[in-house]
Design a protein around this motif. Structure first.
Motif, PDB file in Angstrom:
ATOM      1  N   LEU A 187      60.286  48.254  61.548  1.00  6.64           N
ATOM      2  CA  LEU A 187      61.569  48.017  62.185  1.00  6.64           C
ATOM      3  C   LEU A 187      62.732  48.436  61.295  1.00  6.64           C
ATOM      4  CD1 LEU A 187      62.915  46.478  64.699  1.00  6.64           C
ATOM      5  CD2 LEU A 187      63.124  44.567  63.098  1.00  6.64           C
ATOM      6  N   MET A 188      62.608  48.149  59.986  1.00  6.49           N
ATOM      7  CA  MET A 188      63.657  48.469  59.024  1.00  6.49           C
ATOM      8  C   MET A 188      63.039  48.879  57.702  1.00  6.49           C
ATOM      9  SD  MET A 188      66.739  45.732  59.553  1.00  6.49           S
ATOM     10  CE  MET A 188      65.713  44.310  59.238  1.00  6.49           C
ATOM     11  N   TRP A 189      63.802  49.680  56.979  1.00  7.23           N
ATOM     12  CA  TRP A 189      63.383  50.139  55.650  1.00  7.23           C
ATOM     13  C   TRP A 189      64.453  49.747  54.636  1.00  7.23           C
ATOM     14  CZ3 TRP A 189      64.386  55.886  54.153  1.00  7.23           C
ATOM     15  CH2 TRP A 189      64.071  56.081  52.791  1.00  7.23           C
ATOM     16  N   GLN A 190      64.076  48.921  53.660  1.00 11.27           N
ATOM     17  CA  GLN A 190      64.973  48.575  52.556  1.00 11.27           C
ATOM     18  C   GLN A 190      64.761  49.609  51.455  1.00 11.27           C
ATOM     19  OE1 GLN A 190      64.673  44.960  49.633  1.00 11.27           O
ATOM     20  NE2 GLN A 190      65.749  44.276  51.475  1.00 11.27           N
ATOM     21  N   TYR A 191      65.738  50.473  51.260  1.00 13.93           N
ATOM     22  CA  TYR A 191      65.535  51.633  50.394  1.00 13.93           C
ATOM     23  C   TYR A 191      66.163  51.514  49.009  1.00 13.93           C
ATOM     24  CZ  TYR A 191      70.180  52.863  52.239  1.00 13.93           C
ATOM     25  OH  TYR A 191      71.511  52.842  52.607  1.00 13.93           O
ATOM     26  N   THR A 192      66.979  50.471  48.759  1.00 17.59           N
ATOM     27  CA  THR A 192      67.531  50.270  47.419  1.00 17.59           C
ATOM     28  C   THR A 192      67.967  48.822  47.268  1.00 17.59           C
ATOM     29  OG1 THR A 192      69.163  51.027  45.790  1.00 17.59           O
ATOM     30  CG2 THR A 192      69.895  50.898  48.075  1.00 17.59           C
TER      31      THR A 192
END
Length: 240
Positions: A161-166
Protein backbone atom coordinates in the motif's frame (compact mmCIF):
# COMPACT_ATOMS: atom_id res chain seq x y z
CA UNK A 1 4.88 21.30 14.75
CA UNK A 2 3.39 24.04 12.60
CA UNK A 3 0.61 22.01 11.00
CA UNK A 4 -0.44 24.86 8.68
CA UNK A 5 3.04 24.83 7.14
CA UNK A 6 2.91 21.04 6.86
CA UNK A 7 -0.37 21.34 4.97
CA UNK A 8 0.96 24.05 2.66
CA UNK A 9 4.05 21.96 1.87
CA UNK A 10 1.89 19.68 -0.28
CA UNK A 11 1.90 16.62 2.00
CA UNK A 12 -1.07 14.41 1.06
CA UNK A 13 -1.31 12.45 4.31
CA UNK A 14 0.44 12.03 7.66
CA UNK A 15 0.73 8.89 9.77
CA UNK A 16 0.67 9.37 13.53
CA UNK A 17 1.59 7.03 16.38
CA UNK A 18 -1.45 6.49 18.58
CA UNK A 19 -0.76 3.71 21.06
CA UNK A 20 1.63 0.99 22.17
CA UNK A 21 1.24 -2.35 23.92
CA UNK A 22 3.85 -2.68 26.65
CA UNK A 23 6.77 -0.32 27.06
CA UNK A 24 10.06 -1.66 25.72
CA UNK A 25 12.09 -0.04 28.53
CA UNK A 26 9.85 -0.40 31.59
CA UNK A 27 7.01 -2.66 32.76
CA UNK A 28 3.72 -0.99 31.76
CA UNK A 29 0.42 -1.97 30.23
CA UNK A 30 -0.91 -0.49 26.98
CA UNK A 31 -0.53 3.28 26.75
CA UNK A 32 -1.27 6.23 24.48
CA UNK A 33 1.53 8.23 22.89
CA UNK A 34 1.94 11.50 24.77
CA UNK A 35 1.77 13.56 21.56
CA UNK A 36 -1.07 11.71 19.88
CA UNK A 37 -3.95 14.07 20.69
CA UNK A 38 -1.91 17.15 19.77
CA UNK A 39 -0.66 15.66 16.51
CA UNK A 40 -3.93 14.26 15.22
CA UNK A 41 -5.88 17.37 16.16
CA UNK A 42 -3.33 19.60 14.42
CA UNK A 43 -3.46 17.51 11.26
CA UNK A 44 -7.26 17.29 11.17
CA UNK A 45 -7.73 20.99 11.91
CA UNK A 46 -5.58 21.71 8.87
CA UNK A 47 -7.50 19.21 6.71
CA UNK A 48 -4.62 16.77 6.32
CA UNK A 49 -5.77 13.14 5.94
CA UNK A 50 -4.40 10.94 8.71
CA UNK A 51 -3.32 7.36 9.23
CA UNK A 52 -2.57 6.01 12.70
CA UNK A 53 -0.54 3.12 14.04
CA UNK A 54 -0.12 0.96 17.14
CA UNK A 55 3.26 -0.45 18.21
CA UNK A 56 2.46 -4.07 18.90
CA UNK A 57 3.86 -6.22 21.76
CA UNK A 58 1.36 -9.06 22.23
CA UNK A 59 2.46 -12.70 22.43
CA UNK A 60 -0.91 -14.48 22.36
CA UNK A 61 -4.14 -14.20 20.39
CA UNK A 62 -5.75 -12.74 23.52
CA UNK A 63 -2.99 -10.11 23.67
CA UNK A 64 -3.57 -9.23 20.02
CA UNK A 65 -7.28 -8.68 20.58
CA UNK A 66 -6.73 -6.69 23.79
CA UNK A 67 -4.17 -4.39 22.16
CA UNK A 68 -6.40 -3.89 19.11
CA UNK A 69 -9.36 -3.00 21.33
CA UNK A 70 -7.26 -0.47 23.27
CA UNK A 71 -5.96 1.06 20.02
CA UNK A 72 -9.47 1.39 18.60
CA UNK A 73 -10.80 2.92 21.82
CA UNK A 74 -8.13 5.64 21.72
CA UNK A 75 -8.62 6.51 18.03
CA UNK A 76 -12.44 6.31 18.16
CA UNK A 77 -13.01 10.10 18.53
CA UNK A 78 -11.36 10.58 15.12
CA UNK A 79 -12.85 7.56 13.38
CA UNK A 80 -14.40 9.38 10.43
CA UNK A 81 -11.08 11.14 9.70
CA UNK A 82 -8.77 8.10 9.78
CA UNK A 83 -7.72 6.66 6.41
CA UNK A 84 -5.82 3.56 7.62
CA UNK A 85 -5.06 2.01 11.01
CA UNK A 86 -1.78 0.07 11.09
CA UNK A 87 -0.19 -2.63 13.23
CA UNK A 88 3.56 -2.08 13.71
CA UNK A 89 4.92 -5.43 14.90
CA UNK A 90 8.73 -5.32 14.99
CA UNK A 91 11.01 -7.82 16.73
CA UNK A 92 13.96 -5.48 17.19
CA UNK A 93 14.59 -4.91 20.92
CA UNK A 94 11.01 -6.03 21.51
CA UNK A 95 11.27 -8.75 24.14
CA UNK A 96 7.56 -9.51 23.90
CA UNK A 97 7.88 -10.74 20.31
CA UNK A 98 11.22 -12.53 20.69
CA UNK A 99 10.74 -16.26 20.57
CA UNK A 100 7.60 -16.13 18.45
CA UNK A 101 7.90 -18.28 15.35
CA UNK A 102 7.37 -16.89 11.89
CA UNK A 103 3.92 -18.51 11.82
CA UNK A 104 2.99 -17.18 15.27
CA UNK A 105 3.93 -13.57 14.52
CA UNK A 106 2.11 -13.75 11.19
CA UNK A 107 -1.01 -15.00 13.01
CA UNK A 108 -0.80 -12.23 15.62
CA UNK A 109 -0.68 -9.57 12.91
CA UNK A 110 -3.70 -11.09 11.18
CA UNK A 111 -5.57 -11.34 14.48
CA UNK A 112 -4.81 -7.73 15.42
CA UNK A 113 -5.83 -6.44 11.99
CA UNK A 114 -9.01 -8.53 11.96
CA UNK A 115 -10.04 -7.01 15.27
CA UNK A 116 -9.30 -3.49 14.03
CA UNK A 117 -11.38 -4.22 10.93
CA UNK A 118 -14.26 -5.41 13.12
CA UNK A 119 -14.24 -1.95 14.75
CA UNK A 120 -14.84 -0.37 11.34
CA UNK A 121 -11.33 0.73 10.30
CA UNK A 122 -9.28 -0.07 7.20
CA UNK A 123 -6.47 -2.11 8.73
CA UNK A 124 -2.92 -2.61 7.48
CA UNK A 125 0.48 -3.57 8.85
CA UNK A 126 3.93 -2.00 8.86
CA UNK A 127 7.08 -4.00 8.19
CA UNK A 128 10.46 -3.90 6.43
CA UNK A 129 12.40 -6.08 4.04
CA UNK A 130 14.50 -7.73 6.76
CA UNK A 131 11.36 -8.57 8.72
CA UNK A 132 9.77 -10.08 5.65
CA UNK A 133 12.84 -12.22 5.03
CA UNK A 134 13.29 -13.39 8.62
CA UNK A 135 10.19 -13.06 10.80
CA UNK A 136 6.85 -13.14 8.94
CA UNK A 137 5.10 -14.88 6.06
CA UNK A 138 4.13 -11.85 4.02
CA UNK A 139 1.92 -13.82 1.62
CA UNK A 140 -0.12 -15.20 4.53
CA UNK A 141 -1.01 -11.75 5.87
CA UNK A 142 -4.39 -10.73 4.51
CA UNK A 143 -4.04 -6.98 4.92
CA UNK A 144 -2.31 -4.21 2.94
CA UNK A 145 1.32 -3.67 3.85
CA UNK A 146 3.30 -0.48 4.49
CA UNK A 147 6.93 -1.39 3.73
CA UNK A 148 10.11 0.32 4.93
CA UNK A 149 13.06 0.10 2.56
CA UNK A 150 15.43 3.07 2.67
CA UNK A 151 16.47 3.14 -0.96
CA UNK A 152 15.78 4.81 -4.29
CA UNK A 153 14.54 1.47 -5.61
CA UNK A 154 10.90 0.61 -4.95
CA UNK A 155 10.54 -2.77 -3.21
CA UNK A 156 8.62 -5.58 -4.87
CA UNK A 157 6.26 -6.77 -2.12
CA UNK A 158 2.80 -8.32 -2.53
CA UNK A 159 -0.17 -6.13 -1.55
CA UNK A 160 2.04 -3.06 -0.90
CA UNK A 161 0.00 0.00 0.00
CA UNK A 162 2.84 2.38 0.90
CA UNK A 163 6.61 2.52 0.69
CA UNK A 164 8.65 4.27 3.40
CA UNK A 165 11.76 5.22 1.46
CA UNK A 166 13.74 7.37 3.95
CA UNK A 167 13.91 8.29 7.63
CA UNK A 168 15.73 11.57 6.98
CA UNK A 169 13.16 13.59 5.07
CA UNK A 170 12.40 17.23 5.81
CA UNK A 171 8.99 18.91 5.75
CA UNK A 172 8.28 22.62 6.34
CA UNK A 173 6.70 23.09 9.76
CA UNK A 174 8.65 20.23 11.40
CA UNK A 175 12.15 20.98 12.67
CA UNK A 176 13.38 17.37 12.80
CA UNK A 177 13.90 14.61 10.27
CA UNK A 178 10.76 12.66 9.40
CA UNK A 179 9.98 9.38 7.66
CA UNK A 180 8.79 9.93 4.10
CA UNK A 181 6.46 7.63 2.21
CA UNK A 182 4.97 7.10 -1.23
CA UNK A 183 1.41 5.78 -1.39
CA UNK A 184 -0.01 3.59 -4.13
CA UNK A 185 -3.66 4.57 -3.83
CA UNK A 186 -5.85 7.59 -4.59
CA UNK A 187 -6.39 9.52 -1.37
CA UNK A 188 -9.63 10.95 -2.78
CA UNK A 189 -11.18 7.48 -2.76
CA UNK A 190 -10.78 7.27 1.03
CA UNK A 191 -11.30 10.74 2.48
CA UNK A 192 -14.93 11.77 2.26
CA UNK A 193 -14.57 14.82 4.49
CA UNK A 194 -12.26 16.51 1.97
CA UNK A 195 -14.96 16.44 -0.70
CA UNK A 196 -17.00 19.61 -1.25
CA UNK A 197 -20.35 20.17 -2.92
CA UNK A 198 -19.56 23.79 -3.82
CA UNK A 199 -16.36 25.59 -4.73
CA UNK A 200 -15.17 29.18 -4.66
CA UNK A 201 -12.95 31.15 -7.01
CA UNK A 202 -9.35 30.60 -5.93
CA UNK A 203 -9.91 27.11 -4.47
CA UNK A 204 -7.22 24.57 -5.34
CA UNK A 205 -8.62 21.30 -6.69
CA UNK A 206 -7.22 17.99 -7.89
CA UNK A 207 -8.56 15.84 -10.71
CA UNK A 208 -10.16 12.78 -9.10
CA UNK A 209 -11.48 10.96 -12.19
CA UNK A 210 -10.08 11.03 -15.71
CA UNK A 211 -9.96 8.92 -18.83
CA UNK A 212 -7.74 8.31 -21.86
CA UNK A 213 -8.79 9.18 -25.40
CA UNK A 214 -6.54 9.31 -28.46
CA UNK A 215 -3.47 9.26 -26.24
CA UNK A 216 -4.68 12.21 -24.13
CA UNK A 217 -5.59 12.25 -20.43
CA UNK A 218 -8.91 14.11 -20.12
CA UNK A 219 -11.45 14.87 -17.40
CA UNK A 220 -15.06 16.06 -17.42
CA UNK A 221 -15.84 19.67 -16.60
CA UNK A 222 -18.06 20.31 -13.58
CA UNK A 223 -21.69 19.68 -14.49
CA UNK A 224 -20.60 17.41 -17.34
CA UNK A 225 -20.28 20.47 -19.63
CA UNK A 226 -17.55 19.23 -21.89
CA UNK A 227 -14.06 18.07 -20.97
CA UNK A 228 -10.48 19.35 -20.70
CA UNK A 229 -7.02 17.92 -21.16
CA UNK A 230 -5.31 17.08 -17.86
CA UNK A 231 -1.74 18.40 -17.77
CA UNK A 232 -1.26 19.24 -14.06
CA UNK A 233 -1.84 17.58 -10.69
CA UNK A 234 -3.63 20.61 -9.27
CA UNK A 235 -5.79 23.41 -10.67
CA UNK A 236 -7.25 26.66 -9.40
CA UNK A 237 -10.95 27.53 -9.75
CA UNK A 238 -11.44 30.70 -11.77
CA UNK A 239 -14.34 32.51 -13.37
CA UNK A 240 -14.67 33.94 -16.89
Amino acid sequence: FDWAKVKNSGVDMVIIKATQGHSIVQPTSAFTDSRFAYNIRGAIDNRIPVGVYHFYTGRTKEDAIAEADYFCKVIAPYKDKIVFAFCDAENYNNEYLLGLSREELTSRINQFCARVTSHGYKAGHYTNIDHINRFINIKAIKYPVWVAKYSSVKPDVPNMLMWQYTSSGRVPGINTNVDMNEGFFDINDYVDYLKKDTFNVGDKVRVAKFYKILGQTRARLYGNKGSFRVTHDEYEIYQL
